[in-house]
Design an enzyme around this catalytic site. Structure first.
Site, short mmCIF file in Angstrom:
data_model
loop_
_atom_site.label_atom_id
_atom_site.label_comp_id
_atom_site.label_asym_id
_atom_site.label_seq_id
_atom_site.Cartn_x
_atom_site.Cartn_y
_atom_site.Cartn_z
NE ARG A 106 -0.48 0.08 4.65
CZ ARG A 106 -0.97 -0.17 6.15
NH1 ARG A 106 -2.82 -0.05 5.95
NH2 ARG A 106 -0.33 -0.49 7.17
CB CYS A 110 5.36 9.43 -6.09
SG CYS A 110 6.18 10.91 -5.96
CG ASN A 144 -4.60 4.57 6.86
OD1 ASN A 144 -5.35 4.79 7.06
ND2 ASN A 144 -3.71 3.92 6.84
CD GLU A 145 -0.79 4.95 10.18
OE1 GLU A 145 0.53 4.35 9.83
OE2 GLU A 145 -0.99 5.19 11.28
CD GLU A 316 -5.43 3.29 12.12
OE1 GLU A 316 -4.03 2.31 12.67
OE2 GLU A 316 -5.89 3.22 10.95
CD1 TRP A 324 2.03 -2.89 13.13
CD2 TRP A 324 3.69 -1.76 14.19
NE1 TRP A 324 1.29 -1.81 13.74
CE2 TRP A 324 2.53 -1.21 14.46
CE3 TRP A 324 4.46 -0.85 13.96
CZ2 TRP A 324 2.39 -0.27 15.30
CZ3 TRP A 324 5.26 0.23 15.05
CH2 TRP A 324 3.50 0.18 15.28
CD GLU A 364 -2.33 -4.50 9.36
OE1 GLU A 364 -3.57 -4.19 8.92
OE2 GLU A 364 -1.60 -3.20 8.65
CD GLN A 365 -2.06 -14.85 7.83
OE1 GLN A 365 -2.21 -15.68 8.21
NE2 GLN A 365 -2.04 -14.74 6.39
CG HIS A 367 -2.40 -5.30 14.14
ND1 HIS A 367 -3.76 -4.72 14.90
CD2 HIS A 367 -1.69 -4.76 14.23
CE1 HIS A 367 -2.95 -3.47 15.03
NE2 HIS A 367 -2.39 -3.41 14.62
C1 GAL Z 1 -1.67 1.83 11.09
C2 GAL Z 1 -2.31 1.64 9.70
C3 GAL Z 1 -3.68 0.41 9.98
C4 GAL Z 1 -3.11 -1.05 10.15
C5 GAL Z 1 -2.28 -0.38 11.24
C6 GAL Z 1 -1.55 -1.45 12.12
O1 GAL Z 1 -0.02 2.14 11.04
O2 GAL Z 1 -2.57 2.96 9.97
O3 GAL Z 1 -4.13 0.63 8.12
O4 GAL Z 1 -1.73 -1.25 9.17
O5 GAL Z 1 -1.17 0.57 11.50
O6 GAL Z 1 -1.54 -1.93 13.75
#
Ligand code: GAL
Length: 652
Positions: A106, A110, A144-145, A316, A324, A364-365, A367
């Site tokens: 994702r 640029c 997003n971010e 979030e 991560w 992200e399994q 997470h």
């Molecule tokens: C954030 C992101 C989310 C998700 C999350 C997992 O940085 O905006 O989409 O990936 O991390 O911690």
């Protein structure tokens, strides 16, 4: 708005439609108010150019709204679809190493790509037209971010062209650029803007003004991208709040500038995710492994609340182990509740959790979420239920302006990164250290930008203001707050030159200091500092040799220039010629607070206390009970704050 709202990030596209209605009912049943959706749905909504598949998203919005939930719709521009990348591969970002960063995860775009800006506006307009006036859609998140996966700086051809245009506009003539950058140094003169390259992958360090201008240019592109989408949403979604989810600990673009185009500033809070990558010592990382650093939530809430002109959301919130970081520990039981209340205490209007249900496939399994992938409730869900019940006990409580302001300036952070002089210079971290020293004394802060209105503050602290404009210096001179100023302040002009009369440049009169030399020292060779009548404190890293006619309240004890001033006090300013460690820093803070008449109280090291209107809050990040000093009218918890516990009281 003064109540605490709760919400969740939801990815209905990852689940069978037969589950949506039940999910919505459960969300409402838990007391959630908000559901954030759709930030990665472009390819699902527009599978081929111009072919739209809205049916499923219409259904989701309807189901959520009918369940009584408020939808926060996102524009989906953080994940452009494959067909678009195939059509326009030049959209892809390029890393510092000069390699194209490809499709398959994702944020593969640029910010300099005008093609992408056009496409992002096109899809944002489609979403905004579709849902702008939908009665269930109450707010919008753009993208997003922005800096997630380090995507603000990109070294593409589009960036090269865009940067050249930006420079031509800024400087007008190549002669002015040559003079401002000082390209006579190492014979790097340019004869046209078309010759200028990007400052990556060079033999040695780039010209610092070149690098700073590229940081400024890249930041401006983020603002342009955000502002363009905000304009579209304002047109098609009248009356809806517009936000973006900033990251914690991210300084790569000027968030003050981007925030000016938002109604509410959002941010994503991952206290454990961000702990191990931080500059804390291993001892502290171990101590706070399951709680996060005690000032993580407060620091970011105070910063982003001020950027949002009082309006801030956590978009979030970490629910359990993330997937991560280098290592991904579990938070102690109770921490999801504590972080939620801490966000509220520091001014959040809403806290949303990432995410509703753990994904059983893809990246992200591992997470965690409020629910496991089989639908059973995980620990976070129980803590959210507890907060949902507790919030009913609290009266409305707006957070007031603090007595102390901290100035955080993004270009100063870029400048010290570009010209560090000390490979371990703590830079952005200095703000967090000073924040912690003040918060351990129970002092509340506002964290503001260099253009903020500073009236009403008793103390303004400037931890790392390498670049200090003449405008800010004039404003600092013309009001009566006292100032605490860190080393390097005003040491570079806006063009990243040394000021003609040396550092601290425009602060010379206020501080009464002249910096003759700077040096940096390795950790194995600490210097000693005598401060007031205290036993000597050790200090390493940054050191300045300064001259002054003003009161010297701390001195270096050293084999080199013994007795040179380390802490200097003039009528209005206390200037530090080094970066104190936590113990000395706290002594300096106490001294400064006494000097400007701001009350404080000593807290146990793992307790944090703050106020929101008539409400007081205590948070215990430690492993032992903490007994609060007096009896109070408690609304949540009591006089004994258990480990990872929260107490909330009301002034009698
Ligand atoms: C954030 C992101 C989310 C998700 C999350 C997992 O940085 O905006 O989409 O990936 O991390 O911690």
């Amino acid at each position: 708005m003064n109540k605490l709202e709760l919400g969740v990030c939801y990815y209905p596209e990852q689940w069978d439609p037969s589950q949506w209605r039940d999910d919505a009912a459960q969300m409402a049943g838990m007391g959630l108010d908000w559901v954030r959706i759709a930030e990665f749905t472009w390819a699902l909504v527009e599978p081929r150019r111009g072919e739209f598949n809205w049916g499923w998203l219409d259904e989701v919005v309807g189901i959520l709204g009918e369940a009584g939930l408020k939808v926060m719709m996102c524009t989906p521009t953080a994940a452009p679809p494959k067909w678009l990348i195939d059509e326009h591969p030049e959209i892809l970002p390029v890393g510092t190493d000069g390699r194209v960063r490809g499709f398959g995860s994702r944020r593969h775009y640029c910010f300099s790509s005008d093609v992408y800006l056009h496409e992002a506006c096109r899809i944002a307009s489609e979403y905004a037209r579709r849902y702008g006036k939908n009665p269930h859609v109450h707010a919008w998140q753009i993208d997003n971010e922005y800096n997630d996966h380090d995507t603000v700086l990109s070294y593409s051809d589009a960036a090269r062209q865009g940067f050249r245009r930006w420079l031509a506009e800024r400087y007008g003539s190549i002669g002015t650029l040559n003079r401002t950058w000082g390209t006579v140094f190492w014979g790097a003169l340019y004869s046209s803007f078309g010759q200028i390259e990007l400052p990556n992958a060079l033999v040695a360090s780039p010209n610092p003004t070149h690098a700073l201008d590229f940081a400024r240019y890249s930041s401006d592109r983020v603002r342009l991208f955000n502002c363009a989408q905000a304009g579209i949403l304002r047109k098609h979604a009248p009356g809806r709040d517009i936000t973006h989810n900033f990251m914690a600990g991210s300084f790569e673009f000027d968030h003050h500038a981007v925030a000016a185009d938002l109604d509410v500033v959002g941010f994503d809070s991952y206290p454990l995710g961000n702990l191990l990558g931080s500059t804390l010592t291993e001892e502290h990382k171990c101590r706070y492994l399951r709680t996060g650093a005690p000032d993580y939530q407060g620091f970011h809430c105070d910063l982003y609340r001020c950027q949002g002109r009082g309006r801030m959301w956590v978009l979030e919130q970490q629910p359990g182990p993330v997937d991560w970081a280098q290592k991904n520990p579990s938070p102690a039981d109770g921490m999801i509740r504590l972080w939620t209340w801490a966000a509220y205490a520091h001014g959040a209007e809403a806290v949303m959790f990432f995410q509703w249900r753990q994904a059983p496939f893809a990246q992200e399994q591992y997470h965690t979420a409020l629910h496991r992938s089989d639908g059973s409730r995980d620990q976070a869900a129980f803590e959210v239920l507890q907060v949902a019940a507790e919030r009913k006990l609290l009266p409305p409580a707006p957070r007031a302006q603090a007595q102390v302001a901290m100035v955080l300036d993004y270009p100063s952070i870029w400048a010290a990164d570009i010209l560090p002089h000390d490979a371990n210079f703590p830079n952005a971290q200095i703000h967090r250290e000073w924040y912690t020293a003040l918060r351990q004394l129970g002092v509340d802060l506002d964290i503001v930008g260099p253009d903020a209105d500073l009236s009403g503050y008793a103390l303004v602290v400037l931890p790392q203001n390498t670049i200090l404009s003449a405008g800010l210096a004039a404003r600092l001179a013309n009001f009566d707050a006292k100032l605490l100023i860190g080393p390097r302040a005003g040491s570079k002009t806006e063009d990243l030159h040394t000021p003609f009369k040396l550092a601290p440049g425009p602060l010379a009169d206020l501080t009464g200091v002249r910096v003759l030399r700077v040096e940096s020292l390795p950790d194995f060779a600490p210097e000693a500092i005598s401060f007031r009548k205290e036993a000597p404190h050790e200090v390493t890293g940054w050191r300045e040799i300064v001259e002054t006619d003003h009161e010297v309240i701390g001195r270096f004890r050293s084999r080199y220039q013994d007795g040179s001033p380390a802490v200097v006090r003039s009528a209005r300013a206390t200037y530090l010629a080094m970066l104190p460690g936590q113990t000395l820093l706290r002594s300096v803070m106490r001294d400064v607070l006494d000097w400007c008449g701001v009350p404080y109280s000593e807290c146990p090291p793992d307790l944090r206390v703050t106020r929101r209107g008539p409400l007081g809050f205590a948070f215990n990040f430690g492993d032992e009970d903490v007994v609060l000093p007096e009896r109070r009218q408690f609304l949540v918890g009591g006089q004994v704050v258990p480990p990872h516990g929260v107490s909330i009281w009301r002034d009698e």
